[in-house]
Write an enzyme that holds these catalytic residues in place. Structure first.
Site, mmCIF file in Angstrom:
data_model
loop_
_atom_site.group_PDB
_atom_site.id
_atom_site.type_symbol
_atom_site.label_atom_id
_atom_site.label_comp_id
_atom_site.label_asym_id
_atom_site.label_seq_id
_atom_site.Cartn_x
_atom_site.Cartn_y
_atom_site.Cartn_z
ATOM 1 N N HIS A 89 0.815 -1.216 0.000
ATOM 2 C CA HIS A 89 0.000 0.000 0.000
ATOM 3 C C HIS A 89 0.854 1.274 0.000
ATOM 4 O O HIS A 89 0.369 2.339 -0.331
ATOM 5 C CB HIS A 89 -1.009 -0.003 1.159
ATOM 6 N N ASP A 126 0.101 -7.610 1.432
ATOM 7 C CA ASP A 126 0.559 -6.227 1.540
ATOM 8 C C ASP A 126 2.088 -6.138 1.455
ATOM 9 O O ASP A 126 2.735 -5.503 2.280
ATOM 10 C CB ASP A 126 0.050 -5.585 2.843
ATOM 11 N N SER A 177 4.572 2.146 7.856
ATOM 12 C CA SER A 177 4.272 1.015 6.985
ATOM 13 C C SER A 177 5.482 0.644 6.146
ATOM 14 O O SER A 177 6.149 1.497 5.579
ATOM 15 C CB SER A 177 3.109 1.354 6.051
#
Length: 197
Positions: free
Chosen positions: A64, A94, A167
């Site tokens: 993402h 992911d 992230s």
């Protein structure tokens, strides 16, 4: 039968010409804006953390983080910047693996961590490094579940504060082994974050 009025066609032709002129003007303005942004080296609107998988230029981050990006610029130590391209993506987990495609890149050198084989234990101390802002941020916590959101066994749940920008960062155990990649957090539960195993 009645013939259509030439006046209506004339008015319509003028309107179409006016629209074409406006469109050409807008296209020129957009082209100038694109050229100006390219001169400034606009880094875009996406940011996140990634880390080296290999010394020769392969990196990993969360999918993402790169989703929707038309180009990738990796910033390393001393504000060095390198162009990179995705070589593998896995939306379900992911994950994105990138490769630096820059002739000026000379390698990372020896990596300061190893990869853990097998599952980590519930309650184990874990650590993360990331860039939720300009400086490197360290956080510690524990492994709070061996499964992620809605019981997904491809993820761990961890009790570490995670912010946008974390992230794609590494999740390490207390021996410096890589055990996961920070993926995100659950919005309705405080301090519930997830990492891809």
């Amino acid at each position: 039968s009645q013939k259509p009025s030439l006046y209506g066609y004339t008015v319509l032709r003028r309107e179409v010409e006016r629209i074409k002129r406006t469109q050409r003007s807008m296209n020129r303005a957009l082209t100038q804006m694109d050229a100006s942004a390219a001169e400034k080296g606009n880094p875009g609107k996406f940011s996140g953390t990634g880390f080296a998988l290999t010394a020769d230029g392969y990196l990993v981050t969360s999918y993402h983080v790169i989703q929707g990006a038309d180009s990738l610029l990796i910033e390393g130590r001393d504000q060095q910047r390198f162009r990179a391209e995705p070589v593998f993506t896995d939306v379900a987990h992911d994950l994105a693996i990138l490769q630096i495609k820059d002739k000026t890149f000379k390698g990372f050198g020896r990596l300061p961590y190893s990869f853990k084989r097998g599952q980590s234990e519930l309650g184990e101390k874990v650590y993360t490094l990331g860039y939720p802002r300009e400086d490197l941020v360290f956080n510690d916590g524990s492994l709070s579940a061996r499964s992620g959101f809605e019981g997904d066994t491809a993820f761990y749940q961890i009790s570490i504060p995670v912010n946008p920008g974390n992230s794609g960062g590494p999740l390490l155990d207390d021996r410096g082994n890589l055990i996961g990649i920070i993926s995100g957090r659950q919005m309705d539960v405080q301090s519930a974050a997830f990492a891809t195993k």
